[in-house]
Design a protein around this motif. Structure first.
Motif, PDB file in Angstrom:
ATOM      1  N   ASP A 194       0.861  -1.185   0.000  1.00  0.00           N
ATOM      2  CA  ASP A 194       0.000   0.000   0.000  1.00  0.00           C
ATOM      3  C   ASP A 194       0.893   1.230   0.000  1.00  0.00           C
ATOM      4  OD1 ASP A 194      -2.055   1.839   0.283  1.00  0.00           O
ATOM      5  OD2 ASP A 194      -2.059   1.681   2.476  1.00  0.00           O
ATOM      6  N   GLY A 195       1.061   1.848  -1.164  1.00  0.00           N
ATOM      7  CA  GLY A 195       1.927   3.022  -1.264  1.00  0.00           C
ATOM      8  C   GLY A 195       3.302   2.674  -1.811  1.00  0.00           C
ATOM      9  N   VAL A 196       4.160   3.698  -1.853  1.00  0.00           N
ATOM     10  CA  VAL A 196       5.530   3.540  -2.362  1.00  0.00           C
ATOM     11  C   VAL A 196       6.495   4.044  -1.288  1.00  0.00           C
ATOM     12  CG1 VAL A 196       4.915   3.666  -4.800  1.00  0.00           C
ATOM     13  CG2 VAL A 196       5.355   5.782  -3.547  1.00  0.00           C
ATOM     14  N   TYR A 197       7.688   3.441  -1.255  1.00  0.00           N
ATOM     15  CA  TYR A 197       8.617   3.669  -0.163  1.00  0.00           C
ATOM     16  C   TYR A 197       9.979   4.145  -0.676  1.00  0.00           C
ATOM     17  CZ  TYR A 197       5.268   1.342   2.865  1.00  0.00           C
ATOM     18  OH  TYR A 197       4.136   1.018   3.563  1.00  0.00           O
ATOM     19  N   LEU A 198      10.519   5.182  -0.025  1.00  0.00           N
ATOM     20  CA  LEU A 198      11.849   5.707  -0.334  1.00  0.00           C
ATOM     21  C   LEU A 198      12.692   5.597   0.932  1.00  0.00           C
ATOM     22  CD1 LEU A 198      13.938   7.252  -2.056  1.00  0.00           C
ATOM     23  CD2 LEU A 198      12.835   9.380  -1.322  1.00  0.00           C
ATOM     24  N   MET A 199      13.779   4.818   0.861  1.00  0.00           N
ATOM     25  CA  MET A 199      14.629   4.571   2.023  1.00  0.00           C
ATOM     26  C   MET A 199      15.986   5.243   1.776  1.00  0.00           C
ATOM     27  SD  MET A 199      12.298   2.703   3.399  1.00  0.00           S
ATOM     28  CE  MET A 199      13.112   2.129   4.889  1.00  0.00           C
ATOM     29  N   MET A 200      16.291   6.276   2.553  1.00  0.00           N
ATOM     30  CA  MET A 200      17.499   7.079   2.322  1.00  0.00           C
ATOM     31  C   MET A 200      18.493   6.908   3.466  1.00  0.00           C
ATOM     32  SD  MET A 200      15.617  10.559   0.979  1.00  0.00           S
ATOM     33  CE  MET A 200      14.372  10.464   2.264  1.00  0.00           C
ATOM     34  N   SER A 201      19.635   6.340   3.138  1.00  0.00           N
ATOM     35  CA  SER A 201      20.654   6.125   4.167  1.00  0.00           C
ATOM     36  C   SER A 201      21.953   5.652   3.535  1.00  0.00           C
ATOM     37  CB  SER A 201      20.190   5.067   5.170  1.00  0.00           C
ATOM     38  OG  SER A 201      21.205   4.794   6.107  1.00  0.00           O
ATOM     39  N   SER A 202      23.072   5.999   4.190  1.00  0.00           N
ATOM     40  CA  SER A 202      24.353   5.367   3.836  1.00  0.00           C
ATOM     41  C   SER A 202      24.618   4.233   4.826  1.00  0.00           C
ATOM     42  CB  SER A 202      25.489   6.393   3.885  1.00  0.00           C
ATOM     43  OG  SER A 202      25.539   7.042   5.151  1.00  0.00           O
ATOM     44  N   GLY A 203      23.627   3.953   5.708  1.00  0.00           N
ATOM     45  CA  GLY A 203      23.706   2.836   6.637  1.00  0.00           C
ATOM     46  C   GLY A 203      22.668   1.787   6.291  1.00  0.00           C
ATOM     47  N   ASN A 204      22.080   1.160   7.314  1.00  0.00           N
ATOM     48  CA  ASN A 204      21.103   0.083   7.034  1.00  0.00           C
ATOM     49  C   ASN A 204      19.903   0.104   7.983  1.00  0.00           C
ATOM     50  OD1 ASN A 204      22.181  -0.832   9.411  1.00  0.00           O
ATOM     51  ND2 ASN A 204      22.936  -2.775   8.601  1.00  0.00           N
ATOM     52  N   PHE A 205      19.595   1.284   8.548  1.00  0.00           N
ATOM     53  CA  PHE A 205      18.430   1.422   9.431  1.00  0.00           C
ATOM     54  C   PHE A 205      18.442   0.400  10.574  1.00  0.00           C
ATOM     55  CE2 PHE A 205      16.978   3.345   5.452  1.00  0.00           C
ATOM     56  CZ  PHE A 205      16.459   4.553   5.908  1.00  0.00           C
ATOM     57  N   GLY A 206      19.620   0.217  11.165  1.00  0.00           N
ATOM     58  CA  GLY A 206      19.712  -0.702  12.307  1.00  0.00           C
ATOM     59  C   GLY A 206      19.473  -2.150  11.934  1.00  0.00           C
ATOM     60  N   GLY A 207      19.813  -2.525  10.683  1.00  0.00           N
ATOM     61  CA  GLY A 207      19.674  -3.912  10.242  1.00  0.00           C
ATOM     62  C   GLY A 207      18.337  -4.259   9.635  1.00  0.00           C
ATOM     63  N   LEU A 208      17.617  -3.273   9.132  1.00  0.00           N
ATOM     64  CA  LEU A 208      16.311  -3.519   8.515  1.00  0.00           C
ATOM     65  C   LEU A 208      16.470  -4.257   7.181  1.00  0.00           C
ATOM     66  CD1 LEU A 208      13.423  -2.650   9.377  1.00  0.00           C
ATOM     67  CD2 LEU A 208      13.661  -0.709   7.827  1.00  0.00           C
ATOM     68  N   ASP A 209      15.723  -5.338   7.003  1.00  0.00           N
ATOM     69  CA  ASP A 209      15.734  -6.088   5.743  1.00  0.00           C
ATOM     70  C   ASP A 209      14.688  -5.475   4.807  1.00  0.00           C
ATOM     71  OD1 ASP A 209      15.687  -7.846   3.645  1.00  0.00           O
ATOM     72  OD2 ASP A 209      15.544  -9.658   4.871  1.00  0.00           O
ATOM     73  N   LEU A 210      15.151  -4.808   3.757  1.00  0.00           N
ATOM     74  CA  LEU A 210      14.238  -4.096   2.866  1.00  0.00           C
ATOM     75  C   LEU A 210      13.551  -5.004   1.852  1.00  0.00           C
ATOM     76  CD1 LEU A 210      16.329  -0.863   2.123  1.00  0.00           C
ATOM     77  CD2 LEU A 210      14.652  -1.271   3.938  1.00  0.00           C
ATOM     78  N   THR A 211      13.942  -6.265   1.818  1.00  0.00           N
ATOM     79  CA  THR A 211      13.345  -7.170   0.837  1.00  0.00           C
ATOM     80  C   THR A 211      12.099  -7.862   1.379  1.00  0.00           C
ATOM     81  OG1 THR A 211      14.661  -9.098   1.501  1.00  0.00           O
ATOM     82  CG2 THR A 211      15.623  -7.608  -0.143  1.00  0.00           C
ATOM     83  N   LYS A 212      11.837  -7.736   2.715  1.00  0.00           N
ATOM     84  CA  LYS A 212      10.714  -8.471   3.326  1.00  0.00           C
ATOM     85  C   LYS A 212       9.699  -7.510   3.926  1.00  0.00           C
ATOM     86  CE  LYS A 212      13.552 -12.485   4.413  1.00  0.00           C
ATOM     87  NZ  LYS A 212      14.127 -13.328   5.475  1.00  0.00           N
TER      88      LYS A 212
END
Length: 445
Positions: free
Chosen positions: A427-445
Motif C-alpha cells: 500500500d503506497g511507495v517507499y523511499l529509504m534514504m541512508s548510507s547505513g542500514n536502518f539498524g539492520g532492517l531487511d528491505l526485501t521483506k
C-alpha cells in the motif's frame, strides 16, 4: 611490481587491489577487520590476508609501493615500518594518478551526483565498446570491479572525491588527479568534521578547478550558483562548457527526454538524474561519443547502485533505496520521488548517522527536506551519538530543524522496526534514504 595495502578491506582499497592483481602486480595487504563483499572478492583473487591485524614484518625492502587507506591511523605499525625502510608510500588517489599520468584524465567532481554521472559515462562507453580505465564509487551493472587499470587505454575516468586522501595526506582526493577534462556537478557543504566552514569546503573546489591542466575542459552545472562563482573566478586557462536540466515529460509513469532526435524513453527518474545525464552527455562528447549514440546507450541505464535503486521485495511492493544522507541529496531524492509517484501514498525514511548529519549546526540545512511525502520518518541512534561522543539530540529538535511537525522520529532500531512491521508495503511507495542500514532492517521483506 610489488605493492602492499595498509587497510586493504575498504570499499575503494579492495577494488584497487583487485585491479592491480588483474594487471599482473604482486599484491599483499593487511587490515584489522574486513567485511562483505570485500572479504569474498579479495578471497576469490587470492589476496585476502590470512589473519586480521597489523604485521610490521610484512613490510619488506623489496616492496615497490605501499598504498595507505583512510581507515589506518597515523600510528599504524606497518606505516611506521614503511617509513623506517624509506619505502614509497602512496595515498589511494596519489597511486591512481601514478597509474594514469600518461593518459587523458577525466575527473567527475561535485558534492552530489558524481557517482551517478561517472556511472552514466561508463555505461555509455561500455555500450559502445569503447575501452577506458576508470575508478567509480559504486558497483555497476556489467562491470566486475569498480577500478580498471591497463597499460594501453588512452583515457581514465575518475570519480573525484573532495574528502581527505590519507591519514598522512590531508589534501582532498580530487586535487591529486590533475584533470585534462573535468566536470563539476554542484557544491553543497559536506564533511563538516574536516571542513569547518562553508568557505573551507568551497576552497577545495577552487583548488580543483585550478588543478585542471592548461587548455583543458570543464563541464559545469550552470544551475548551481556556487559552481558558477567558482568557475567565473578561476584564473587558469581552460574551456568552459555549461549544462542545465534538459526538457522531459512523465507519461504513464515513464520518463521521456525531449531531444532533437525525438523522445528518448529512460529507465531512471528525477530531475536531478536528468541534470546528471546532461553532464554525462557533454563529457561523452569530449570522448568522441555523438549525441545519437549517447541517447541509444543511456536508455538502458538503470542507475548506479543505491542511487534511487529499486529493491525487489518478496511482496512485490514498490521500494527504492538511495544513498542520500546529505541535505542536498535528500531534497533531490524526495523531489524526484514525489514527482514520479504523484498519485501514490508516499513513505520516506531517512537515517541520520554521519558526523555531519548529527551535528546540530548542520541540521539547519535539512529544512523542508522531507516535504511532499505523506509519511516522513527520521531515524537516528542515541547509541551512535554516545559512540561518536556527541551531545544528545531530542526528537523535538529534529522536527524543528526539518520544519516538519508531522515528522515521525525514532531514536532506537527496535522502535523503528516495530513501526516498519505495522506497514503494508503493498500500500503506497517507499523511499529509504541512508548510507547505513536502518539498524539492520531487511528491505526485501
Amino acid at each position: 611490481m610489488k605493492t602492499h595495502f595498509i587497510a586493504i578491506g575498504g570499499s575503494a582499497m579492495h577494488n584497487l587491489a583487485i585491479a592491480l592483481k588483474d594487471k599482473g602486480y604482486q599484491v599483499t595487504g593487511s587490515d584489522d577487520a574486513i567485511f562483505e563483499p570485500s572479504k569474498s572478492r579479495l578471497e576469490k583473487k587470492g589476496i585476502l590476508p590470512q589473519e586480521m591485524g597489523w604485521f610490521p614484518e610484512k613490510i619488506t625492502p623489496d616492496i615497490d609501493a605501499v598504498i595507505l587507506g583512510m581507515h589506518a591511523h597515523q600510528d599504524n605499525p606497518e606505516l611506521a615500518k614503511a617509513k623506517e625502510l624509506g619505502l614509497k608510500i602512496y595515498s589511494y588517489p596519489e597511486f591512481l594518478y601514478e597509474q594514469s599520468k600518461n593518459k587523458t584524465r577525466v575527473v567527475i567532481a561535485g558534492s552530489h551526483g558524481k557517482t551517478t554521472i561517472t556511472s552514466m559515462i561508463l555505461h555509455v562507453l561500455n555500450f559502445h565498446q569503447k575501452d577506458v580505465d576508470f575508478m567509480v564509487g559504486a558497483q555497476l551493472e556489467g562491470f566486475d570491479c569498480m577500478v580498471k587499470l591497463t597499460q594501453d587505454n588512452d583515457f581514465m575516468v575518475l570519480e573525484g572525491d573532495e574528502y581527505l586522501s590519507s591519514p598522512i595526506d590531508l589534501r582532498s582526493k580530487f586535487l591529486l588527479y590533475q584533470p585534462n577534462i573535468a566536470l563539476m556537478s554542484g557544491i553543497a557543504w559536506d564533511h563538516i568534521n574536516v571542513f569547518k566552514t562553508f568557505d573551507d569546503y568551497i576552497d577545495q573546489f577552487r583548488k580543483f578547478v585550478a588543478s585542471i591542466t592548461a587548455g583543458g575542459v570543464l563541464v559545469y552545472n550552470e544551475e548551481d550558483p556556487e559552481v558558477v562563482k567558482v568557475v567565473e573566478n578561476a584564473e587558469n586557462y581552460f574551456r568552459k562548457i555549461p549544462y542545465k536540466t534538459p526538457e522531459y515529460e512523465i507519461s504513464n509513469g515513464k520518463v521521456y527526454l525531449k531531444t532533437e532526435m525525438g523522445d528518448v524513453p529512460l529507465s531512471v527518474f528525477g530531475a536531478h538524474n536528468l541534470l546528471n545525464m546532461e553532464g554525462a552527455r557533454h563529457i561523452c562528447r569530449q570522448l568522441g561519443i555523438m549525441d545519437e549514440d549517447f541517447y541509444e546507450a543511456i536508455m538502458s541505464f538503470k542507475g548506479a547502485s543505491k542511487r534511487l535503486e529499486k529493491v525487489e521485495r518478496e511482496d512485490k511492493g514498490t521500494l527504492y533505496k538511495d544513498f542520500a544522507h546529505a541535505p542536498s541529496k535528500v531534497k533531490a531524492a524526495v523531489k524526484a520521488f514525489t514527482e514520479q509517484f504523484k498519485n501514490d501514498k508516499k513513505y520516506g525514511f531517512l537515517e541520520l548517522h554521519t558526523y555531519s548529519s548529527l551535528n546540530p549546526a548542520f541540521l539547519e540545512q535539512y529544512d523542508h527536506a522531507m516535504d511532499g511525502l505523506n509519511e516522513a520518518i527520521v531515524f537516528y541512534s542515541e547509541d551512535a551519538l554516545k559512540i561518536k561522543r556527541m551531545e544528545p539530540i531530542s526528537p523535538e529538535f529534529i522536527k524543528e530543524k526539518f520544519k516538519n511537525e508531522n515528522l515521525k522520529v525514532f531514536t532506537n532500531a527496535e522502535d523503528l522496526h516495530a513501526y516498519w512491521n505495522t506497514l503494508d508495503k503493498t500500500d503506497g511507495v517507499y523511499l529509504m534514504m541512508s548510507s547505513g542500514n536502518f539498524g539492520g532492517l531487511d528491505l526485501t521483506k
